[in-house]
Scaffold this motif. Structure first.
Motif, PDB file in Angstrom:
ATOM      1  N   THR A   1       8.799 -29.326 -54.540  1.00 43.77           N
ATOM      2  CA  THR A   1       7.561 -30.022 -54.222  1.00 43.77           C
ATOM      3  C   THR A   1       7.587 -31.443 -54.774  1.00 43.77           C
TER       4      THR A   1
ATOM      5  N   SER B   1       3.098 -36.585 -53.760  1.00 36.31           N
ATOM      6  CA  SER B   1       2.417 -36.384 -52.479  1.00 36.31           C
ATOM      7  C   SER B   1       2.002 -34.933 -52.240  1.00 36.31           C
TER       8      SER B   1
ATOM      9  N   GLN C   1       3.840 -32.677 -51.146  1.00 42.88           N
ATOM     10  CA  GLN C   1       4.562 -32.133 -49.995  1.00 42.88           C
ATOM     11  C   GLN C   1       5.608 -31.147 -50.480  1.00 42.88           C
TER      12      GLN C   1
END
Length: 280
Positions: free
Chosen positions: A78, A82, A84
């Protein structure tokens, strides 16, 4: 005369046979641990989207079966900046593949591994690296003035702490040469590194010759990984396989629920510059 020699030979052989005894030694075997090879390396000039993480289990040194890849784990990374998440897909051979990873310099990333009901995590930052300026060869700066050495020149960025890992590997060699470097005393200046190979009958090493192909990688690494790899290099270069390990090296892969069952290995993120040089 020949008959006498044969009798003597047989007598000696029987003497040694009578003195031979097989001794079984119980060698302590530790419980298997998860081994994590999670090197996210972003090569300059590429998008860095394809990355592989390898999982295996530790095995006794003298074990006959070395096939120890770990499958059926859940692996993800991860981007902490962000949020993401990138999923690494199980290839059923101990490798986990991601083809859409997005490497961003100075971003912090978290590795998460779920295996056998245990959860392992590690946090690292993707570090940048300067480019290799040039590679030259000579016979002047090494330990033997008749042997070719390769010289690598690297401009170090000014006014910042930088840590490097350098890997030299000649095609045909089983293992590379690794060097850990920091810029404490050369900040902002051109750094010069050299590698020289000398003939060694014990290891089979041979000096560089015309036509030899050498792959050289320069990695930008974090201070934490620098401290880890420095100790690891020192231990691999000292003693033999039966020497006692002076320090148990722990990586950054933590098992928070069960700290004693930590994983071997390290989660690193680096930018890397690669050069291939052919000896003239």
């Amino acid at each position: 005369m020949h008959k006498y020699s044969i009798y003597i030979f047989i007598g000696i052989a029987l003497l040694f046979a009578a003195c031979t005894e097989v001794i079984d030694v119980d060698v302590p075997v530790a419980e298997a641990r998860l081994v994590v090879e999670a090197s996210i390396d972003w090569e300059k000039g590429t998008n860095g989207n394809t990355q592989i993480i390898k999982l295996s289990s530790s095995t006794p040194y003298f074990a006959e079966n070395k096939s120890n890849g770990v499958s059926n784990a859940s692996v993800s990374v991860t981007d902490n900046n962000s949020n993401q998440e990138f999923t690494f897909v199980d290839q059923q051979n101990g490798e986990y593949l991601c083809t859409d990873f997005i490497p961003l310099l100075n971003h912090s990333y978290t590795l998460n591994i779920e295996h056998n009901g245990e959860n392992y995590t590690a946090v690292e930052t993707l570090m940048s690296v300067t480019e290799i300026d040039r590679i030259e060869q000579s016979t002047e700066d090494g330990f033997d003035d008749e042997v070719i050495e390769l010289n690598m020149y690297v401009p170090d960025p000014a006014d910042e702490e930088n840590y490097y890992l350098i890997k030299f590997q000649e095609e045909g060699d089983l293992l590379p040469e690794l060097f850990d470097v920091d810029d404490e005393f050369v900040d902002g200046n051109e750094m010069k590194f050299f590698i020289e190979k000398l003939d060694d009958e014990d290891t089979g090493e041979e000096e560089f010759e015309t036509g030899d192909v050498v792959h050289i990688n320069l990695y930008g690494i974090s201070e934490a990984y620098y401290n880890y790899i420095r100790i690891l290099i020192e231990q691999t270069q000292a003693g033999d396989i039966f020497s006692t390990i002076p320090v148990a090296i722990k990586g950054n892969c933590i098992n928070e629920a069960n700290p004693d069952n930590y994983a071997f290995g390290y989660f690193r993120l680096t930018q890397v510059d690669k050069v291939t040089y052919t000896v003239e």
